[in-house]
Design a protein around this motif. Structure first.
Motif, short mmCIF file in Angstrom:
data_model
loop_
_atom_site.label_atom_id
_atom_site.label_comp_id
_atom_site.label_asym_id
_atom_site.label_seq_id
_atom_site.Cartn_x
_atom_site.Cartn_y
_atom_site.Cartn_z
N ILE A 443 0.84 -1.21 0.00
CA ILE A 443 0.00 0.00 0.00
C ILE A 443 0.87 1.26 0.00
O ILE A 443 0.65 2.20 -0.78
CB ILE A 443 -0.94 0.01 1.23
N ALA A 444 1.90 1.28 0.87
CA ALA A 444 2.77 2.46 0.97
C ALA A 444 3.51 2.71 -0.34
O ALA A 444 3.59 3.87 -0.80
CB ALA A 444 3.77 2.28 2.12
N ASN A 445 4.03 1.65 -0.96
CA ASN A 445 4.74 1.82 -2.23
C ASN A 445 3.79 2.29 -3.33
O ASN A 445 4.17 3.08 -4.20
CB ASN A 445 5.42 0.51 -2.64
N GLY A 446 2.56 1.81 -3.28
CA GLY A 446 1.56 2.25 -4.26
C GLY A 446 1.24 3.73 -4.10
O GLY A 446 1.11 4.46 -5.09
N ILE A 447 1.09 4.17 -2.85
CA ILE A 447 0.83 5.60 -2.60
C ILE A 447 1.98 6.44 -3.14
O ILE A 447 1.77 7.46 -3.82
CB ILE A 447 0.66 5.86 -1.08
N ARG A 448 3.20 6.01 -2.84
CA ARG A 448 4.38 6.76 -3.27
C ARG A 448 4.43 6.88 -4.81
O ARG A 448 4.69 7.94 -5.35
CB ARG A 448 5.65 6.08 -2.75
N ILE A 458 6.65 7.71 4.37
CA ILE A 458 5.19 7.57 4.30
C ILE A 458 4.77 6.59 5.40
O ILE A 458 5.34 5.50 5.51
CB ILE A 458 4.72 7.06 2.94
N ARG A 459 3.81 6.99 6.20
CA ARG A 459 3.35 6.13 7.29
C ARG A 459 1.92 5.67 7.02
O ARG A 459 1.05 6.50 6.73
CB ARG A 459 3.44 6.88 8.62
N VAL A 460 1.72 4.36 7.11
CA VAL A 460 0.38 3.78 6.91
C VAL A 460 0.02 3.02 8.18
O VAL A 460 0.75 2.13 8.61
CB VAL A 460 0.34 2.83 5.70
N MET A 461 -1.08 3.42 8.81
CA MET A 461 -1.51 2.80 10.06
C MET A 461 -2.88 2.14 9.88
O MET A 461 -3.68 2.57 9.05
CB MET A 461 -1.57 3.86 11.17
N MET A 462 -3.11 1.11 10.68
CA MET A 462 -4.38 0.38 10.62
C MET A 462 -5.23 0.71 11.85
O MET A 462 -4.72 0.86 12.95
CB MET A 462 -4.12 -1.12 10.57
N ARG A 463 -6.53 0.79 11.63
CA ARG A 463 -7.47 1.02 12.72
C ARG A 463 -8.69 0.11 12.52
O ARG A 463 -9.07 -0.20 11.38
CB ARG A 463 -7.94 2.48 12.77
N LYS A 464 -9.29 -0.29 13.61
CA LYS A 464 -10.53 -1.08 13.52
C LYS A 464 -11.71 -0.13 13.56
O LYS A 464 -11.79 0.74 14.41
CB LYS A 464 -10.62 -2.07 14.68
N GLY A 465 -12.60 -0.26 12.63
CA GLY A 465 -13.77 0.62 12.63
C GLY A 465 -14.55 0.50 11.35
O GLY A 465 -14.13 -0.12 10.37
N GLU A 466 -15.73 1.09 11.37
CA GLU A 466 -16.61 1.07 10.21
C GLU A 466 -16.34 2.29 9.34
O GLU A 466 -15.84 3.31 9.80
CB GLU A 466 -18.08 1.08 10.67
N ASN A 467 -16.71 2.16 8.10
CA ASN A 467 -16.66 3.29 7.19
C ASN A 467 -17.64 4.36 7.70
O ASN A 467 -18.83 4.09 7.83
CB ASN A 467 -17.06 2.83 5.79
#
Length: 476
Positions: A443-448, A458-467
């Motif tokens: 994901i990070a390489n794709g963003i870049r 580039i920092r990519v973090m995960m969270r639990k939750g609904e849209n």
């Protein structure tokens, strides 16, 4: 130019201690070792209702050759030329030395008003030194203690008359500068199409830290841009000890260049002063926006260089590699390939770090540095709209779906950019803890690659939750 105060005196009389007390921070390195301060250091000093520019200088030495001590003395002379008033400090406990007498005679021959400060006067042991100081011919001494803050009212009384006179003579200019310094705001349109006010930081100085191992040419590079020998340079390794911040301007853009002490491997550091210098350099990295890692082109990206680069990336700063002494390299293609290979294997988490080759001594190639810095700074501040991000995320997950976790597919529900500097993205998923690191790197390489964010962490973090938009869709 604000009212300026220069602090001078022989080594180890407490100049840097007074400097730190006046600026209200431990900016200058302080140690019992004589001669810790080498470059002149500037800050905004305050005492009571007085605010002024204060300059800490190296200890005065009677040296007039090409030695380091002589070059330090020349730096002190430049500070005196700039100052409106000079604070000449003595150590009252040690009494008046021949060096004190010599430089008192020298100061009397200059145009600057000189105030005599007797430091370390927190006890009766300083009485004899205070009486002796009358013989210097600089008027009545003002006793105080820089370390304990005792008698700072005397320092106030020493500065106030000259300060009031200067303020009266420059009243019109001061008023004009106050108007220019007022906080400016600007109107922007947010993602929802609403007009909002935000502080305009475009006129704030861009803070650039110049870091690297000892003797790679950091101070020489800054001197080239300033057009003057503002910082001490020479063949001796480790001349710079304090991190020195200098104001500069490029094409009308304000810059704050921060020269730092050379950073060696911790196992090789055995002196307290060098330990303090390295800590000061790391502090400069934390507070910088762009960090220029200066390399000796004959020794591309040594182990210590990689350590500095990693610290910079971990702090989220924008990093640029500066290959100095490029004019001395014979096989340039081979050296660049060697550097590229080392970066590919040792820093894969940040791709596209800019590389600038130059010679600080001759000036060749230096014109390429600031355009590269400005582009890197834009990348560091980039913001991707949420809608665009989520359309992109959908395409990425279709092309390469997340792996199964305990027989169930992981669903990446929603993505947004949490902040800039560095670009930080948050993905909401049903089981964020089960997503492997390899997929986050995908994901990070794709963003870049897709959004053109090269050369910055580039920092990519995960969270639990609904849209958060899911409930709105259901209502419709």
């Amino acid at each position: 130019m604000p009212f300026t105060v220069a602090i001078v005196g022989r080594p180890n009389v407490g100049k840097s201690t007074l400097f730190n007390r006046l600026v209200g921070k431990k900016l200058a390195i302080v140690d019992d070792t004589p001669g810790v301060t080498r470059d002149r250091r500037e800050g905004t000093g305050r005492i009571g209702d007085l605010e002024f520019k204060v300059i800490d200088t190296a200890g005065l030495e009677e040296a007039f050759d090409d030695s380091l001590e002589a070059r330090m003395r020349e730096q002190t002379e430049h500070a005196l030329d700039e100052a409106d008033i000079t604070l000449f400090m003595i150590d009252a406990r040690a009494g008046i030395t021949p060096l004190d007498s010599h430089f008192a005679d020298w100061l009397r021959g200059r145009d600057n008003p000189v105030i005599l400060l007797a430091n370390k006067c927190e006890g009766s042991a300083a009485d004899n030194g205070i009486y002796e100081s009358y013989g210097l011919g600089l008027g009545e001494p003002f006793p105080f203690s820089a370390e304990h803050g005792v008698g700072m009212n005397n320092v106030y009384d020493a500065i106030q008359p000259a300060y009031d006179k200067w303020m009266e003579e420059n009243a019109a200019l001061i008023e004009e500068e106050k108007l220019l310094a007022q906080v400016q705001t600007r109107t922007i349109i947010n993602e929802e199409g609403e007009e909002i006010e935000e502080i305009d930081t475009s006129k704030s100085p861009l803070q650039i830290a110049i870091v690297g191992r000892p003797n790679v040419g950091k101070s020489t590079l800054i001197n080239h841009f300033l057009g003057t020998e503002r910082l001490l340079t020479g063949p001796e390794a480790g001349i710079t000890r304090d991190s020195i911040a200098l104001d500069f301007e490029v094409d009308g853009r304000k810059i704050k260049l921060i020269d730092t002490a050379g950073m060696r491997r911790r196992t090789k550091v055995n002196e307290k002063v060098e330990t303090l210098s390295a800590a000061d350099s790391r502090r400069a990295i934390r507070f910088a926006q762009v960090v220029c890692l200066v390399l000796d082109s004959s020794l591309m990206l040594e182990k210590q260089d990689l350590t500095i680069a990693k610290e910079t990336i971990d702090e989220g700063r924008a990093l640029i590699i500066v290959c100095n002494k490029w004019d001395a390299v014979k096989d340039r293609k081979e050296q660049l390939q060697k550097l590229a290979d080392r970066m590919e294997t040792s820093m894969p988490q940040v791709r596209g770090i800019p590389i600038v080759t130059l010679s600080a001594k001759t000036g060749r190639g230096t014109d390429k540095l600031f355009p590269a810095i400005f582009q890197l700074y834009e990348n560091w501040n980039i913001r991707v709209p949420t809608g665009k991000l989520n359309r992109w995320l959908e395409q990425m997950t279709e092309a390469h779906p997340p792996p199964l976790a305990q027989g169930r597919r992981l669903r990446l529900r929603y993505m947004t950019q949490a902040k800039t500097r560095p670009p930080t993205f948050v993905i909401f998923a049903n089981k964020p803890g089960d997503l492997p690191g390899s997929y986050l790197r995908y994901i990070a390489n794709g963003i870049r690659e897709d959004f053109g964010i090269d050369g910055v962490p580039i920092r990519v973090m995960m969270r639990k939750g609904e849209n958060p938009y899911e409930s709105k869709k259901k209502k419709r």
